[in-house]
Design a protein around this motif. Structure first.
Motif, short mmCIF file in Angstrom:
data_model
loop_
_atom_site.label_atom_id
_atom_site.label_comp_id
_atom_site.label_asym_id
_atom_site.label_seq_id
_atom_site.Cartn_x
_atom_site.Cartn_y
_atom_site.Cartn_z
N GLU A 121 0.83 -1.18 -0.05
CA GLU A 121 0.10 -0.13 0.01
C GLU A 121 1.03 1.27 0.08
O GLU A 121 1.46 1.45 0.96
N SER A 122 0.98 1.94 -1.17
CA SER A 122 1.83 3.27 -1.16
C SER A 122 1.00 4.45 -1.46
O SER A 122 0.30 4.33 -2.36
N PRO A 123 1.32 5.52 -0.79
CA PRO A 123 0.98 6.76 -1.21
C PRO A 123 0.70 7.21 -2.62
O PRO A 123 -0.05 8.00 -3.07
N LEU A 124 1.95 6.97 -3.18
CA LEU A 124 1.96 7.21 -4.59
C LEU A 124 1.36 6.38 -5.65
O LEU A 124 0.94 6.87 -7.02
N TYR A 125 1.80 4.99 -5.32
CA TYR A 125 1.26 4.09 -6.57
C TYR A 125 0.09 3.47 -6.16
O TYR A 125 -0.32 2.62 -6.85
N GLY A 126 -0.54 3.51 -4.87
CA GLY A 126 -1.81 2.89 -4.67
C GLY A 126 -1.45 1.53 -4.07
O GLY A 126 -0.40 1.26 -3.69
N THR A 127 -2.67 0.75 -3.90
CA THR A 127 -2.23 -0.55 -3.39
C THR A 127 -2.41 -1.57 -4.52
O THR A 127 -3.00 -1.62 -5.61
N MET A 128 -1.39 -2.33 -4.57
CA MET A 128 -0.98 -3.42 -5.72
C MET A 128 -0.05 -4.64 -5.07
O MET A 128 0.61 -4.44 -4.08
N PRO A 129 0.06 -5.81 -5.72
CA PRO A 129 0.57 -6.77 -5.43
C PRO A 129 2.18 -6.40 -5.49
O PRO A 129 2.68 -5.72 -6.42
N ALA A 130 3.19 -6.93 -4.58
CA ALA A 130 4.32 -6.53 -4.53
C ALA A 130 5.22 -6.86 -5.79
O ALA A 130 6.09 -6.42 -6.09
N ALA A 131 4.89 -7.94 -6.49
CA ALA A 131 5.37 -8.23 -7.72
C ALA A 131 5.29 -7.47 -8.96
O ALA A 131 5.78 -7.32 -9.88
N GLU A 132 4.21 -6.47 -8.76
CA GLU A 132 3.92 -5.54 -9.82
C GLU A 132 4.53 -3.98 -9.15
O GLU A 132 4.85 -3.04 -9.76
N PHE A 133 4.42 -3.79 -8.05
CA PHE A 133 4.90 -2.43 -7.05
C PHE A 133 6.43 -2.47 -7.52
O PHE A 133 6.51 -1.21 -7.74
N TYR A 134 7.17 -3.26 -7.05
CA TYR A 134 8.54 -3.12 -7.07
C TYR A 134 9.23 -2.67 -8.50
O TYR A 134 9.93 -1.82 -8.86
N PRO A 135 8.65 -3.35 -9.59
CA PRO A 135 9.13 -3.20 -10.79
C PRO A 135 8.73 -1.86 -11.28
O PRO A 135 9.38 -1.28 -12.04
N ALA A 136 7.51 -1.37 -10.88
CA ALA A 136 7.05 0.02 -11.25
C ALA A 136 7.92 0.94 -10.67
O ALA A 136 8.43 2.23 -11.24
N LEU A 137 8.22 0.88 -9.13
CA LEU A 137 9.22 1.70 -8.40
C LEU A 137 10.50 1.85 -9.06
O LEU A 137 11.08 2.75 -9.35
N PHE A 138 10.97 0.66 -9.60
CA PHE A 138 12.46 0.87 -9.90
C PHE A 138 12.48 1.32 -11.38
O PHE A 138 13.35 1.64 -11.85
N ALA A 139 11.42 1.13 -12.24
CA ALA A 139 11.20 1.75 -13.26
C ALA A 139 11.36 3.24 -13.26
O ALA A 139 11.91 3.79 -14.21
N ASP A 140 10.76 3.65 -12.15
CA ASP A 140 10.69 5.39 -12.04
C ASP A 140 12.14 5.71 -11.31
O ASP A 140 12.21 7.06 -10.75
N THR A 141 13.04 4.77 -10.80
CA THR A 141 14.34 5.34 -10.25
C THR A 141 15.48 5.17 -10.84
O THR A 141 15.78 4.38 -11.46
#
Length: 139
Positions: free
Chosen positions: A42-62
């Motif tokens: 549960e992330s304030p910027l990305y919303g609620t999502m499976p960890a398997a989707e969240f971390y690739p999205a975060l790292f694409a933005d990093t």
């Protein structure tokens, strides 16, 4: 590599160290391995999502990140271990724009010490414009 049934301070420290190292290395497989199957973020910027989707999205933005642990706190809820860690996230977006913030992650663990649900808590106001600019205002 999570906190085991004994919930010892050493196992909590290992989990937090491994989580922060995986995050700083932008290693999605390594950080996702700390989650139970179907683990949720549960992330304030990305919303609620499976960890398997969240971390690739975060790292694409990093472009880069440096994490500095302030402290770790432990507790329980409904008979499950909870580990909270307060740290500084010196985040540089893929656009090169810095977006540093201080954050508390609250991890609800399963009986094997894996993260079932991770609640990320921080004020997005100081970095929201940079984040939105990196996404062309899509969020």
């Amino acid at each position: 590599m999570g906190v085991h049934d004994d919930g010892t301070e050493a196992s909590v420290d290992r989990l937090v160290r491994e989580y922060l190292a995986s995050l700083e290395a932008a290693d999605a497989d390594r950080v996702i391995a700390l989650f139970a199957p179907g683990g949720i973020v549960e992330s304030p910027l990305y919303g609620t999502m499976p960890a398997a989707e969240f971390y690739p999205a975060l790292f694409a933005d990093t472009a880069s990140s440096r994490l500095t642990l302030r402290t770790t706190m432990t507790g329980s809820t409904e008979g499950r271990a909870v580990v909270s860690f307060w740290f500084d996230f010196d985040w540089t977006l893929s656009t090169g724009e810095p977006a540093p913030f201080t954050v508390v992650d609250v991890a609800e663990l399963d009986e094997h010490g894996l993260i079932e649900r991770l609640h990320i808590v921080y004020d997005t106001h100081p970095i929201r414009d940079a984040f939105n600019n990196a996404h062309d205002g899509e969020n």
